[in-house]
Design a protein around this motif. Structure first.
Motif, PDB file in Angstrom:
ATOM      1  N   ILE A 231       0.841  -1.191   0.000  1.00  0.00           N
ATOM      2  CA  ILE A 231       0.000   0.000   0.000  1.00  0.00           C
ATOM      3  C   ILE A 231       0.881   1.246   0.000  1.00  0.00           C
ATOM      4  O   ILE A 231       2.000   1.237   0.515  1.00  0.00           O
ATOM      5  CB  ILE A 231      -0.968   0.032   1.207  1.00  0.00           C
ATOM      6  CG1 ILE A 231      -0.211   0.225   2.527  1.00  0.00           C
ATOM      7  CG2 ILE A 231      -1.830  -1.214   1.252  1.00  0.00           C
ATOM      8  CD1 ILE A 231      -1.120   0.458   3.713  1.00  0.00           C
ATOM      9  N   ASP A 232       0.364   2.305  -0.596  1.00  0.00           N
ATOM     10  CA  ASP A 232       1.068   3.584  -0.602  1.00  0.00           C
ATOM     11  C   ASP A 232       0.479   4.438   0.511  1.00  0.00           C
ATOM     12  O   ASP A 232      -0.550   5.089   0.345  1.00  0.00           O
ATOM     13  CB  ASP A 232       0.907   4.277  -1.960  1.00  0.00           C
ATOM     14  CG  ASP A 232       1.743   5.550  -2.065  1.00  0.00           C
ATOM     15  OD1 ASP A 232       2.320   5.969  -1.040  1.00  0.00           O
ATOM     16  OD2 ASP A 232       1.812   6.121  -3.161  1.00  0.00           O
ATOM     17  N   LEU A 257       5.478  -6.825   9.155  1.00  0.00           N
ATOM     18  CA  LEU A 257       4.604  -6.343   8.095  1.00  0.00           C
ATOM     19  C   LEU A 257       4.329  -4.852   8.265  1.00  0.00           C
ATOM     20  O   LEU A 257       4.307  -4.098   7.283  1.00  0.00           O
ATOM     21  CB  LEU A 257       3.290  -7.119   8.094  1.00  0.00           C
ATOM     22  CG  LEU A 257       2.232  -6.657   7.081  1.00  0.00           C
ATOM     23  CD1 LEU A 257       2.775  -6.702   5.656  1.00  0.00           C
ATOM     24  CD2 LEU A 257       0.963  -7.510   7.196  1.00  0.00           C
ATOM     25  N   ALA A 258       4.148  -4.415   9.502  1.00  0.00           N
ATOM     26  CA  ALA A 258       3.898  -2.997   9.750  1.00  0.00           C
ATOM     27  C   ALA A 258       5.060  -2.140   9.261  1.00  0.00           C
ATOM     28  O   ALA A 258       4.864  -1.072   8.675  1.00  0.00           O
ATOM     29  CB  ALA A 258       3.653  -2.757  11.238  1.00  0.00           C
ATOM     30  N   ARG A 264       7.738   3.567   2.794  1.00  0.00           N
ATOM     31  CA  ARG A 264       7.756   4.817   2.031  1.00  0.00           C
ATOM     32  C   ARG A 264       7.867   6.020   2.960  1.00  0.00           C
ATOM     33  O   ARG A 264       8.557   6.998   2.660  1.00  0.00           O
ATOM     34  CB  ARG A 264       6.496   4.928   1.168  1.00  0.00           C
ATOM     35  CG  ARG A 264       6.455   3.976  -0.009  1.00  0.00           C
ATOM     36  CD  ARG A 264       5.188   4.206  -0.826  1.00  0.00           C
ATOM     37  NE  ARG A 264       5.114   3.339  -1.987  1.00  0.00           N
ATOM     38  CZ  ARG A 264       4.648   2.097  -1.970  1.00  0.00           C
ATOM     39  NH1 ARG A 264       4.216   1.591  -0.827  1.00  0.00           N
ATOM     40  NH2 ARG A 264       4.619   1.367  -3.055  1.00  0.00           N
ATOM     41  N   TYR A 265       7.169   5.938   4.086  1.00  0.00           N
ATOM     42  CA  TYR A 265       7.243   7.027   5.055  1.00  0.00           C
ATOM     43  C   TYR A 265       8.651   7.149   5.617  1.00  0.00           C
ATOM     44  O   TYR A 265       9.230   8.244   5.673  1.00  0.00           O
ATOM     45  CB  TYR A 265       6.244   6.798   6.188  1.00  0.00           C
ATOM     46  CG  TYR A 265       6.491   7.689   7.382  1.00  0.00           C
ATOM     47  CD1 TYR A 265       6.314   9.075   7.277  1.00  0.00           C
ATOM     48  CD2 TYR A 265       6.900   7.162   8.593  1.00  0.00           C
ATOM     49  CE1 TYR A 265       6.548   9.902   8.369  1.00  0.00           C
ATOM     50  CE2 TYR A 265       7.128   7.984   9.684  1.00  0.00           C
ATOM     51  CZ  TYR A 265       6.950   9.347   9.567  1.00  0.00           C
ATOM     52  OH  TYR A 265       7.183  10.162  10.634  1.00  0.00           O
ATOM     53  N   PHE A 266       9.252   6.016   5.991  1.00  0.00           N
ATOM     54  CA  PHE A 266      10.604   6.052   6.559  1.00  0.00           C
ATOM     55  C   PHE A 266      11.605   6.580   5.535  1.00  0.00           C
ATOM     56  O   PHE A 266      12.524   7.321   5.865  1.00  0.00           O
ATOM     57  CB  PHE A 266      11.020   4.658   7.039  1.00  0.00           C
ATOM     58  CG  PHE A 266      10.232   4.182   8.225  1.00  0.00           C
ATOM     59  CD1 PHE A 266       9.995   5.018   9.302  1.00  0.00           C
ATOM     60  CD2 PHE A 266       9.729   2.894   8.265  1.00  0.00           C
ATOM     61  CE1 PHE A 266       9.265   4.582  10.402  1.00  0.00           C
ATOM     62  CE2 PHE A 266       9.002   2.449   9.358  1.00  0.00           C
ATOM     63  CZ  PHE A 266       8.768   3.299  10.428  1.00  0.00           C
ATOM     64  N   TYR A 267      11.415   6.189   4.270  1.00  0.00           N
ATOM     65  CA  TYR A 267      12.317   6.666   3.234  1.00  0.00           C
ATOM     66  C   TYR A 267      12.163   8.168   3.048  1.00  0.00           C
ATOM     67  O   TYR A 267      13.152   8.900   2.927  1.00  0.00           O
ATOM     68  CB  TYR A 267      12.034   5.941   1.915  1.00  0.00           C
ATOM     69  CG  TYR A 267      12.875   6.437   0.772  1.00  0.00           C
ATOM     70  CD1 TYR A 267      14.190   6.003   0.608  1.00  0.00           C
ATOM     71  CD2 TYR A 267      12.370   7.355  -0.149  1.00  0.00           C
ATOM     72  CE1 TYR A 267      14.976   6.465  -0.430  1.00  0.00           C
ATOM     73  CE2 TYR A 267      13.146   7.823  -1.193  1.00  0.00           C
ATOM     74  CZ  TYR A 267      14.452   7.371  -1.331  1.00  0.00           C
ATOM     75  OH  TYR A 267      15.227   7.844  -2.349  1.00  0.00           O
ATOM     76  N   ARG A 275       7.175  15.478  10.427  1.00  0.00           N
ATOM     77  CA  ARG A 275       6.498  14.273  10.885  1.00  0.00           C
ATOM     78  C   ARG A 275       5.110  14.166  10.249  1.00  0.00           C
ATOM     79  O   ARG A 275       4.387  15.147  10.120  1.00  0.00           O
ATOM     80  CB  ARG A 275       6.359  14.270  12.419  1.00  0.00           C
ATOM     81  CG  ARG A 275       7.689  14.122  13.158  1.00  0.00           C
ATOM     82  CD  ARG A 275       7.460  14.126  14.654  1.00  0.00           C
ATOM     83  NE  ARG A 275       6.639  13.009  15.075  1.00  0.00           N
ATOM     84  CZ  ARG A 275       7.091  11.774  15.284  1.00  0.00           C
ATOM     85  NH1 ARG A 275       8.372  11.513  15.109  1.00  0.00           N
ATOM     86  NH2 ARG A 275       6.284  10.806  15.680  1.00  0.00           N
ATOM     87  N   VAL A 276       4.766  12.942   9.868  1.00  0.00           N
ATOM     88  CA  VAL A 276       3.447  12.690   9.300  1.00  0.00           C
ATOM     89  C   VAL A 276       2.612  11.850  10.266  1.00  0.00           C
ATOM     90  O   VAL A 276       1.427  12.070  10.433  1.00  0.00           O
ATOM     91  CB  VAL A 276       3.574  11.956   7.941  1.00  0.00           C
ATOM     92  CG1 VAL A 276       2.192  11.628   7.383  1.00  0.00           C
ATOM     93  CG2 VAL A 276       4.361  12.818   6.959  1.00  0.00           C
ATOM     94  N   TYR A 277       3.263  10.904  10.943  1.00  0.00           N
ATOM     95  CA  TYR A 277       2.548  10.028  11.873  1.00  0.00           C
ATOM     96  C   TYR A 277       3.075  10.270  13.288  1.00  0.00           C
ATOM     97  O   TYR A 277       4.231  10.575  13.482  1.00  0.00           O
ATOM     98  CB  TYR A 277       2.725   8.555  11.488  1.00  0.00           C
ATOM     99  CG  TYR A 277       2.231   8.268  10.107  1.00  0.00           C
ATOM    100  CD1 TYR A 277       0.873   8.326   9.815  1.00  0.00           C
ATOM    101  CD2 TYR A 277       3.110   7.956   9.092  1.00  0.00           C
ATOM    102  CE1 TYR A 277       0.407   8.091   8.530  1.00  0.00           C
ATOM    103  CE2 TYR A 277       2.643   7.707   7.807  1.00  0.00           C
ATOM    104  CZ  TYR A 277       1.301   7.779   7.539  1.00  0.00           C
ATOM    105  OH  TYR A 277       0.834   7.526   6.279  1.00  0.00           O
TER     106      TYR A 277
END
Length: 277
Positions: A231-232, A257-258, A264-267, A275-277
């Protein structure tokens, strides 16, 4: 000539894929240096061997990708100038075949038994599935045909690539229909083990995340949900992704899996520290 007569014998009904592909590739390497009469006769043979019906075209453009073998795209006239041009045209042709075949029930049923067991769903099975979803005059009738044929396929070798991409295309036409298909797939004895793949390919939204969370809680395992790693997360609301990750991480082998889901977020944080999350 005897060569053309032999080609017609080999071609039989529907053409001869292997001979047609091999000769087209040969023309790419040697055609420019052939004597004109040999070149003309070779082109005539290629025309005789070409696919002549919908099922033969589907085999040529959807199933022709095999490791160690020439592919139909390799004989494209622009392959030396732009090697990717032939592949793009073959992808579009597979999509076009899907749009035509979905409204030809006899041809569709005959071909589904082959494409559902293709290695990897066939390289162009995704394009074919999109074409089915785009061209279906009756989405429900098409889905019934597809899912029934899938259920008749040996579960050891069945591949859901075509199904997922049918739903992906259908989602753009009738999201309510696709939602109903996915709701039913969760508990379906044949589609259930592929539900995670179908949902991810069809597209995740809030309703889809609710559906996946419910299926995860019911299953108690991530075993059939590893496609969630594709998922994106950047296209989804952060709070919705967080809800899904919270459930995944609490299941056996879920933390791995998480992490895959969030790569993509970590990259991105390497370039954008916000920060997004």
């Amino acid at each position: 000539s005897r060569l053309i007569a032999s080609a017609e014998t080999f071609a039989g009904d529907g053409g001869w894929l292997e001979g047609w592909t091999a000769l087209r590739v040969m023309m790419q390497f040697d055609g420019a240096h052939m004597p004109e009469d040999i070149r003309a006769e070779t082109l005539a043979v290629i025309r005789r061997l070409a696919p002549t019906d919908l099922v033969a075209e589907a085999r040529a453009y959807v199933l022709s990708v095999r490791p160690g073998a020439w592919d139909v795209a390799d004989g494209d006239e622009d392959s030396e100038v732009d090697p990717s041009a032939g592949w793009r045209r073959a992808e579009e042709k597979a999509r076009e075949v899907g749009r035509a075949m979905v409204n030809s029930p006899d041809a569709l049923v005959a071909f589904l038994s082959e494409v559902f067991v293709a290695n990897g769903g066939s390289e162009r099975g995704a394009s074919f599935g999109v074409g089915l979803g785009e061209g279906a005059e009756d989405l429900q009738a098409a889905w019934t045909t597809l899912s029934h044929a899938f259920a008749q396929t040996d579960q050891v070798v069945r591949n859901p690539t075509v199904l997922g991409n049918f739903l992906k295309a259908a989602q753009l036409r009738d999201a309510t229909f696709v939602s109903a298909c996915l709701d039913a797939a969760v508990a379906d004895p044949d589609l259930g083990r592929h539900f995670g793949f179908l949902q991810v390919v069809a597209g995740l939204d809030t309703a889809g995340i609710d559906r996946v969370i419910g299926a995860l809680n019911q299953a108690g395992t991530i075993q059939a949900f590893r496609h969630l790693s594709y998922i994106d997360v950047e296209t989804l609301p952060a709070a919705e992704v967080a809800r899904l990750v919270d459930v995944v991480i609490g299941l056996p082998q879920g933390p791995g899996l998480a992490i895959d889901m969030l790569w993509r977020y970590f990259y991105r944080t390497r370039q954008d520290p916000e920060r997004v999350y």
